[in-house]
Design an enzyme around this catalytic site. Structure first.
Site, PDB file in Angstrom:
ATOM      1  N   HIS A   1      36.622 -71.740 -49.743  1.00  9.93           N
ATOM      2  CA  HIS A   1      37.845 -72.201 -50.755  1.00  9.93           C
ATOM      3  C   HIS A   1      37.432 -73.431 -51.676  1.00  9.93           C
ATOM      4  O   HIS A   1      38.447 -73.816 -52.316  1.00  9.93           O
ATOM      5  CB  HIS A   1      38.965 -72.406 -49.868  1.00  9.93           C
ATOM      6  CG  HIS A   1      38.914 -73.660 -48.987  1.00  9.93           C
ATOM      7  ND1 HIS A   1      39.487 -74.903 -49.301  1.00  9.93           N
ATOM      8  CD2 HIS A   1      38.355 -73.905 -47.733  1.00  9.93           C
ATOM      9  CE1 HIS A   1      39.375 -75.786 -48.583  1.00  9.93           C
ATOM     10  NE2 HIS A   1      38.604 -75.090 -47.431  1.00  9.93           N
TER      11      HIS A   1
HETATM   12  N1  UDP Z   1      41.426 -72.007 -40.401  1.00 10.29           N
HETATM   13  C1  UDP Z   1      42.479 -71.406 -39.735  1.00 10.29           C
HETATM   14  N2  UDP Z   1      42.617 -70.048 -40.594  1.00 10.29           N
HETATM   15  C2  UDP Z   1      41.999 -69.668 -41.481  1.00 10.29           C
HETATM   16  C3  UDP Z   1      40.962 -70.394 -41.981  1.00 10.29           C
HETATM   17  C4  UDP Z   1      40.929 -71.935 -41.288  1.00 10.29           C
HETATM   18  O1  UDP Z   1      43.288 -71.811 -38.968  1.00 10.29           O
HETATM   19  O2  UDP Z   1      42.171 -68.472 -41.941  1.00 10.29           O
HETATM   20  C5  UDP Z   1      41.571 -73.474 -39.802  1.00 10.29           C
HETATM   21  C6  UDP Z   1      40.151 -73.924 -39.179  1.00 10.29           C
HETATM   22  O3  UDP Z   1      40.216 -73.605 -37.921  1.00 10.29           O
HETATM   23  C7  UDP Z   1      39.899 -75.304 -39.436  1.00 10.29           C
HETATM   24  C8  UDP Z   1      40.836 -75.505 -40.570  1.00 10.29           C
HETATM   25  O4  UDP Z   1      41.792 -74.517 -41.047  1.00 10.29           O
HETATM   26  O5  UDP Z   1      40.703 -76.117 -38.459  1.00 10.29           O
HETATM   27  C9  UDP Z   1      39.997 -75.970 -41.938  1.00 10.29           C
HETATM   28  O6  UDP Z   1      40.655 -75.873 -43.072  1.00 10.29           O
HETATM   29  P1  UDP Z   1      39.920 -75.810 -44.419  1.00 10.29           P
HETATM   30  O7  UDP Z   1      38.848 -74.831 -44.291  1.00 10.29           O
HETATM   31  O8  UDP Z   1      41.354 -74.986 -45.235  1.00 10.29           O
HETATM   32  O9  UDP Z   1      40.053 -76.859 -44.978  1.00 10.29           O
HETATM   33  P2  UDP Z   1      38.627 -77.999 -44.701  1.00 10.29           P
HETATM   34  O10 UDP Z   1      38.508 -78.176 -43.551  1.00 10.29           O
HETATM   35  O11 UDP Z   1      37.660 -77.488 -45.624  1.00 10.29           O
HETATM   36  O12 UDP Z   1      39.236 -79.191 -45.565  1.00 10.29           O
END
Ligand code: UDP
Length: 362
Positions: free
Chosen positions: A203
């Protein structure tokens, strides 16, 4: 003592769930949900599953460019801060909500605590990196998940007090990964078996907003050698659709598309995967904690320790490198990199001290 917590997107709901109840045991917490993530799949499900108290204030500010969104949040937070009059403001991570919360608070003369302070990818093209750097220079209390983060802040000579507390996501993972691992029914809709599939997420703006990069991302997904469960972030779905790539990706027999999943289903899929292929920050770390090798579709990472430990490989959007990384056998050792799972309690105590006007730690 009254703390105003500003959260707005999926990983922030997860992080706040490690802190909120502990903070509320010590004093008053008022939560503001900016609305950065508003779909129920990216928001409500986490409040329900992680027993996060419902936010007292909803700003409903989603969409738009980073600048416009941040500006609208700032404008909405100013009167709210004047109304709530908190002793401290607590922000998490690196989103527009983080920056807006920190800047609005500092302008109002309210001290800011930043959880996940000091993380750096050293890539200023990432909007998250800009948000991190600015927030850390606004914060009075910088709560770091790792020694690397502490070192980064010392190098930048930040004005706030720096404290190593560990990573709050470790608290959540330690609490929920064991049960999630056993939740094999979460795999059934995708017709995959434990150890026999990959879990992919993507994403980051740098991967999905530029059509050439998006094509490369699709190529990586199409080249993967095992069934791939792909919980598609709404932003990625929209970009793939607009570029005419969604059909090509979904038509591939090995790709099993899923909606964005709740934490428990997602963690079940993560813990049982052969490997994870992602551009997420949180997922790289959660894969490490679960003992699942990670292939990261970025040129850099803030979670450098996972790479140094041999469990995470940076491949950017290069399909060949991704395939080679998936062939690697992970090391036998998996040291504790991000704390002992008690970061939430440390954060709550440190924020209470900040709100009480206690002198900052040295
Ligand atoms: N996550 C979730 N469902 C999904 C994809 C990710 O619960 O379909 C959780 C994952 O376990 C992690 C968090 O969302 O804890 C990560 O979020 P994201 O990838 O949106 O953000 P980033 O960490 O890259 O800022």
């Amino acid at each position: 003592m009254r703390v105003l917590t500003v959260i707005g997107n999926r990983p922030q709901f997860i992080k706040a769930s490690a802190v909120s109840s502990r903070l509320r045991a010590l004093g008053e917490e008022v939560t503001v949900h900016t609305g950065q993530h508003y779909d129920s799949e990216l928001s409500q499900v986490f409040f329900d599953e992680l027993e996060l108290p419902p936010p007292e204030h909803l700003l409903g500010i989603g969409g738009g460019t980073n600048t416009a969104q941040t500006a609208r949040m700032l404008a909405a937070l100013e009167p709210l801060l004047a109304d709530v009059r908190p002793d401290a403001v607590l922000v998490y991570g690196d989103t527009n909500s983080t920056l807006a919360g920190a800047l609005a608070a500092v302008q109002a003369g309210i001290p800011v605590a930043h959880v996940e302070a000091g993380m750096r990818s050293f890539d200023r093209a990432m909007p998250e990196e800009v948000n991190r750097v600015v927030t850390d220079h606004l914060g009075a209390l910088l709560l770091c998940p790792s020694q690397t983060a502490v070192d980064n802040l010392r190098r930048e000579s930040v004005a706030g007090a720096v404290e190593l507390v560990g990573d709050v996501m470790v608290d959540v993972a330690q609490l929920l990964q064991p049960a999630a691992r056993a939740r094999v029914e979460s795999l059934a809709p995708y017709e995959v078996e434990p150890g026999g599939y990959l879990l992919a997420t993507a994403h980051r703006a740098g991967n999905v907003d530029d059509p050439e990069r998006l094509r490369l991302l699709a190529d990586v997904l199409l080249a993967l050698p095992l069934p791939v469960v792909l919980p598609l972030h709404p932003r990625t779905r929209a970009r793939l659709e607009a570029a005419g790539l969604l059909e090509e990706v979904t038509a591939a027999a090995h790709v099993r598309l899923a909606p964005p999943l709740g934490y428990l289903d997602f963690t079940a899929l993560l813990c049982n995967a052969r490997a994870v292929v992602t551009d997420s920050g949180g997922v790289q770390k959660e894969a490490y904690l679960a003992g699942v090798p990670c292939v990261t579709m970025r040129p850099s990472t803030e979670w450098v320790e996972t790479v140094e430990a041999g469990w995470n490989t940076l491949v950017d959007l290069d399909a060949e490198r991704a395939l080679a990384a998936l062939e690697r056998t992970p090391p036998g050792e998996r040291p504790q990199l991000y704390g002992d799972g008690k970061a939430g309690e440390r954060v709550a105590q440190a924020v209470r001290a900040l709100a009480a006007g206690a002198p900052a730690p040295a």
